[in-house]
Motif scaffolding. Sequence first.
Motif, PDB file in Angstrom:
ATOM      1  N   PHE A   1       0.890  -1.155   0.185  1.00 40.93           N
ATOM      2  CA  PHE A   1       0.218  -0.013   0.009  1.00 40.93           C
ATOM      3  C   PHE A   1       0.910   1.206   0.030  1.00 40.93           C
ATOM      4  O   PHE A   1       2.108   1.139   0.599  1.00 40.93           O
ATOM      5  CB  PHE A   1      -1.033  -0.129   1.378  1.00 40.93           C
ATOM      6  N   ALA A   2       0.385   2.370  -0.576  1.00 42.23           N
ATOM      7  CA  ALA A   2       1.028   3.579  -0.812  1.00 42.23           C
ATOM      8  C   ALA A   2       0.085   4.693  -1.268  1.00 42.23           C
ATOM      9  O   ALA A   2      -1.157   4.221  -1.555  1.00 42.23           O
ATOM     10  CB  ALA A   2       2.291   3.480  -1.765  1.00 42.23           C
ATOM     11  N   SER A   3       0.441   5.823  -0.915  1.00 45.45           N
ATOM     12  CA  SER A   3      -0.282   7.059  -1.549  1.00 45.45           C
ATOM     13  C   SER A   3      -0.525   6.949  -3.120  1.00 45.45           C
ATOM     14  O   SER A   3       0.506   6.198  -3.657  1.00 45.45           O
ATOM     15  CB  SER A   3       0.321   8.185  -1.073  1.00 45.45           C
ATOM     16  N   ALA A   4      -1.268   7.490  -3.768  1.00 43.18           N
ATOM     17  CA  ALA A   4      -1.422   7.392  -5.156  1.00 43.18           C
ATOM     18  C   ALA A   4      -0.037   7.950  -5.797  1.00 43.18           C
ATOM     19  O   ALA A   4       0.296   7.489  -6.822  1.00 43.18           O
ATOM     20  CB  ALA A   4      -2.381   8.382  -5.643  1.00 43.18           C
ATOM     21  N   ILE A   5       0.397   8.982  -5.165  1.00 43.59           N
ATOM     22  CA  ILE A   5       1.570   9.523  -5.823  1.00 43.59           C
ATOM     23  C   ILE A   5       2.788   8.527  -5.730  1.00 43.59           C
ATOM     24  O   ILE A   5       3.450   8.275  -6.769  1.00 43.59           O
ATOM     25  CB  ILE A   5       1.942  10.850  -5.267  1.00 43.59           C
ATOM     26  N   THR A   6       3.029   8.192  -4.765  1.00 44.84           N
ATOM     27  CA  THR A   6       4.201   7.144  -4.355  1.00 44.84           C
ATOM     28  C   THR A   6       3.867   5.937  -5.156  1.00 44.84           C
ATOM     29  O   THR A   6       4.800   5.403  -5.766  1.00 44.84           O
ATOM     30  CB  THR A   6       4.202   6.721  -2.804  1.00 44.84           C
ATOM     31  N   ARG A   7       2.593   5.573  -5.186  1.00 42.52           N
ATOM     32  CA  ARG A   7       2.328   4.186  -6.034  1.00 42.52           C
ATOM     33  C   ARG A   7       2.659   4.531  -7.731  1.00 42.52           C
ATOM     34  O   ARG A   7       3.560   3.813  -8.452  1.00 42.52           O
ATOM     35  CB  ARG A   7       0.842   3.983  -6.140  1.00 42.52           C
ATOM     36  N   GLN A   8       2.492   5.892  -8.328  1.00 39.42           N
ATOM     37  CA  GLN A   8       3.009   5.995  -9.653  1.00 39.42           C
ATOM     38  C   GLN A   8       4.487   6.291  -9.650  1.00 39.42           C
ATOM     39  O   GLN A   8       4.713   5.668 -10.691  1.00 39.42           O
ATOM     40  CB  GLN A   8       2.405   7.691  -9.830  1.00 39.42           C
ATOM     41  N   LEU A   9       5.073   6.600  -8.648  1.00 37.01           N
ATOM     42  CA  LEU A   9       6.471   6.738  -8.868  1.00 37.01           C
ATOM     43  C   LEU A   9       7.345   5.568  -8.648  1.00 37.01           C
ATOM     44  O   LEU A   9       7.996   4.942  -9.317  1.00 37.01           O
ATOM     45  CB  LEU A   9       7.043   7.843  -7.546  1.00 37.01           C
TER      46      LEU A   9
ATOM     47  N   LEU B   1       5.663   2.837  -9.567  1.00 40.76           N
ATOM     48  CA  LEU B   1       5.432   1.832 -11.040  1.00 40.76           C
ATOM     49  C   LEU B   1       6.297   2.618 -12.114  1.00 40.76           C
ATOM     50  O   LEU B   1       6.537   1.698 -13.090  1.00 40.76           O
ATOM     51  CB  LEU B   1       3.990   2.462 -11.382  1.00 40.76           C
ATOM     52  N   LEU B   2       6.726   3.643 -12.031  1.00 39.26           N
ATOM     53  CA  LEU B   2       7.728   4.212 -12.941  1.00 39.26           C
ATOM     54  C   LEU B   2       8.967   3.507 -13.098  1.00 39.26           C
ATOM     55  O   LEU B   2       9.396   3.061 -14.223  1.00 39.26           O
ATOM     56  CB  LEU B   2       8.064   5.787 -12.705  1.00 39.26           C
ATOM     57  N   LYS B   3       9.498   2.914 -11.832  1.00 39.10           N
ATOM     58  CA  LYS B   3      10.604   2.196 -11.407  1.00 39.10           C
ATOM     59  C   LYS B   3      10.215   0.698 -11.758  1.00 39.10           C
ATOM     60  O   LYS B   3      10.920   0.173 -12.617  1.00 39.10           O
ATOM     61  CB  LYS B   3      10.972   2.387 -10.130  1.00 39.10           C
ATOM     62  N   TRP B   4       9.181   0.321 -11.238  1.00 40.67           N
ATOM     63  CA  TRP B   4       8.714  -1.229 -11.571  1.00 40.67           C
ATOM     64  C   TRP B   4       7.275  -1.196 -12.064  1.00 40.67           C
ATOM     65  O   TRP B   4       6.452  -1.558 -11.235  1.00 40.67           O
ATOM     66  CB  TRP B   4       8.985  -2.037 -10.318  1.00 40.67           C
ATOM     67  N   PRO B   5       6.911  -1.152 -13.436  1.00 40.11           N
ATOM     68  CA  PRO B   5       6.021  -1.147 -13.913  1.00 40.11           C
ATOM     69  C   PRO B   5       4.809  -2.514 -13.627  1.00 40.11           C
ATOM     70  O   PRO B   5       3.544  -2.238 -13.358  1.00 40.11           O
ATOM     71  CB  PRO B   5       6.000  -1.145 -15.438  1.00 40.11           C
TER      72      PRO B   5
ATOM     73  N   ARG C   1      13.425  13.163 -14.655  1.00 37.48           N
ATOM     74  CA  ARG C   1      12.861  13.869 -13.681  1.00 37.48           C
ATOM     75  C   ARG C   1      11.493  14.443 -13.881  1.00 37.48           C
ATOM     76  O   ARG C   1      10.658  14.628 -13.463  1.00 37.48           O
ATOM     77  CB  ARG C   1      13.829  14.827 -13.159  1.00 37.48           C
ATOM     78  N   LYS C   2      11.390  14.779 -15.349  1.00 39.51           N
ATOM     79  CA  LYS C   2      10.274  15.383 -15.802  1.00 39.51           C
ATOM     80  C   LYS C   2       9.035  14.193 -15.706  1.00 39.51           C
ATOM     81  O   LYS C   2       7.703  14.551 -15.258  1.00 39.51           O
ATOM     82  CB  LYS C   2      10.290  15.612 -17.441  1.00 39.51           C
ATOM     83  N   LYS C   3       9.264  12.961 -16.139  1.00 37.85           N
ATOM     84  CA  LYS C   3       8.152  11.988 -15.524  1.00 37.85           C
ATOM     85  C   LYS C   3       7.851  12.005 -14.159  1.00 37.85           C
ATOM     86  O   LYS C   3       6.780  11.850 -13.801  1.00 37.85           O
ATOM     87  CB  LYS C   3       8.948  10.459 -16.055  1.00 37.85           C
ATOM     88  N   THR C   4       8.900  12.017 -13.329  1.00 36.83           N
ATOM     89  CA  THR C   4       8.719  11.934 -11.944  1.00 36.83           C
ATOM     90  C   THR C   4       7.611  13.125 -11.388  1.00 36.83           C
ATOM     91  O   THR C   4       6.848  12.883 -10.782  1.00 36.83           O
ATOM     92  CB  THR C   4       9.895  12.188 -11.399  1.00 36.83           C
ATOM     93  N   MET C   5       8.015  14.257 -12.139  1.00 32.12           N
ATOM     94  CA  MET C   5       7.235  15.599 -11.635  1.00 32.12           C
ATOM     95  C   MET C   5       5.667  15.492 -12.250  1.00 32.12           C
ATOM     96  O   MET C   5       4.918  15.795 -11.744  1.00 32.12           O
ATOM     97  CB  MET C   5       8.022  16.807 -12.304  1.00 32.12           C
ATOM     98  N   ARG C   6       5.813  14.569 -13.430  1.00 34.87           N
ATOM     99  CA  ARG C   6       4.486  14.650 -13.804  1.00 34.87           C
ATOM    100  C   ARG C   6       3.504  13.660 -13.062  1.00 34.87           C
ATOM    101  O   ARG C   6       2.272  13.835 -12.557  1.00 34.87           O
ATOM    102  CB  ARG C   6       4.577  13.951 -15.387  1.00 34.87           C
ATOM    103  N   ALA C   7       4.092  12.484 -12.675  1.00 34.29           N
ATOM    104  CA  ALA C   7       3.520  11.601 -11.739  1.00 34.29           C
ATOM    105  C   ALA C   7       3.222  12.194 -10.533  1.00 34.29           C
ATOM    106  O   ALA C   7       2.262  11.814  -9.778  1.00 34.29           O
ATOM    107  CB  ALA C   7       4.639  10.294 -11.281  1.00 34.29           C
ATOM    108  N   CYS C   8       3.911  13.305 -10.103  1.00 33.18           N
ATOM    109  CA  CYS C   8       3.533  13.935  -8.879  1.00 33.18           C
ATOM    110  C   CYS C   8       2.772  15.000  -9.048  1.00 33.18           C
ATOM    111  O   CYS C   8       2.012  15.804  -8.203  1.00 33.18           O
ATOM    112  CB  CYS C   8       4.802  14.688  -8.175  1.00 33.18           C
ATOM    113  N   GLY C   9       2.223  15.163 -10.179  1.00 31.86           N
ATOM    114  CA  GLY C   9       1.236  16.199 -10.523  1.00 31.86           C
ATOM    115  C   GLY C   9       1.604  17.686 -10.827  1.00 31.86           C
ATOM    116  O   GLY C   9       1.017  18.714 -10.286  1.00 31.86           O
TER     117      GLY C   9
END
Length: 412
Positions: free
Chosen positions: A44-52, A54-58, A218-226
């Motif tokens: 379990f994780a917050s929605a943002i952490t989950r997205q981050l 998934l960027l690393k391990w889809p 990092r751009k992908k990261t920032m997008r995942a963070c909204g």
Amino acid sequence: MLLEEVPVAVDSFNHDGGVLFFCSHAHEDHLKGLNKKWRKGPLFASAITRQLLLLKWPSLEITALELGRTYQIPLMDGLEIEVYLIDANHVPGSVMFLFSGYFGSVLYTGDFRLHEKHQDIASLAPVRDLVGPFLQVNFGSFSKTGDKGLSRIYLDNTFCDPRFQQPSREDVAAAISKRFRRKWPCIIFVESYRLGKETLLLHLAQKLRSRVLVSEERKKTMRACGFESDQVQIQSCDPLQASEDLLQTEALRGCIWAISRQNLRKGMWQASDSGCAFHGIRATGWAEQARKEESMPSCEDLDENLVAVSDDGVFHYLYSDHCSFLELVQFLQFLPKAPVTFISPVGSSEGTYSFDGADGIQKLMASASVPSIRYSERPTRCFEKTSLPRAKRKAEGPHEEDGYEQKKSAGA
DNA sequence: GCGATCAGCT
DNA sequence: CACAGCTGATCGC
């Protein structure tokens, strides 16, 4: 860490004894044991952490939890656990976990920086109502007073020493933009990790009416963070790949350029070789050491929040994503009294800049009336050089990880 | 051979 | 030192 009250593991994923797993935020050192094939249990994780993640391990299976609502999650043998997520104000997606159930109520702060909203934790139902009856049965020290509250607080003790007095990030960000307004336009390299300091980057870009340049990753990261917005343009651009021409254009136009620590100097050299106006910013919680190591700026150039300027022109600011000592005390004062477990191991006072862990523990107990503090000890650094290969050293046997607990009565 | 993990470093 | 990584060596599938 595997909680002692309940088979729940937070920010560590190697425990076969863990039944449920939670991730407080996506910094690397909080992902130990995770990999793309990890399947030890529900995660379990917050929605943002989950997205981050998934960027690393889809392929990871992660359940996103919203902040500010209570979830019931089956644990084992018909038992369930309740969890409530609180914004930790550390990096995007970072949360605290408030667990409650048959074991009482436990707060796991993860890494955090104090925020006004943290005052509300004490009035949350699990803290306010649920725990009382359990504590009276299970916890002798609480049954006397009949307190409702927390059975334990797992605390981010990163800066648990009175010498850490970092100002608010807002104040420092304002001081930085104020200083660099006078040097504008130029390239401002801002040293940053893979996650964190987004707010600082955007603040500078906004105040200087400029853009933020970041790596593709990092751009992908920032997008995942909204962090995409119409207000500030985020452009992907690697400073080490940039041509002389591009560097000069950016310097004349002005830009805020995120750069990793190991590339900061290289980036500055390239900008320098291209004849550009540029500056470097190091904004960290450990800037105090820079004050001792680097030459200070001339007096008329001083402002309160500039810690030091190093020989090669890097501006050091004290900018922390973790609580100051005073904030740790204030945080604990918002909460019902409860025993504390430090999340990070505590070191001794050896070394030039390391702080005395024991002293910090005593001061925290005294200032925040903590009944007891449990912690593990950081293994003392071995300065003896060993040339043995790893396999041989391993064969000499692992050393025990010692646990300690200090009780209030034992102190001064 | 490759991904995961660890030692060592800043 | 080490906020949180990175690099390179080694492990092990």
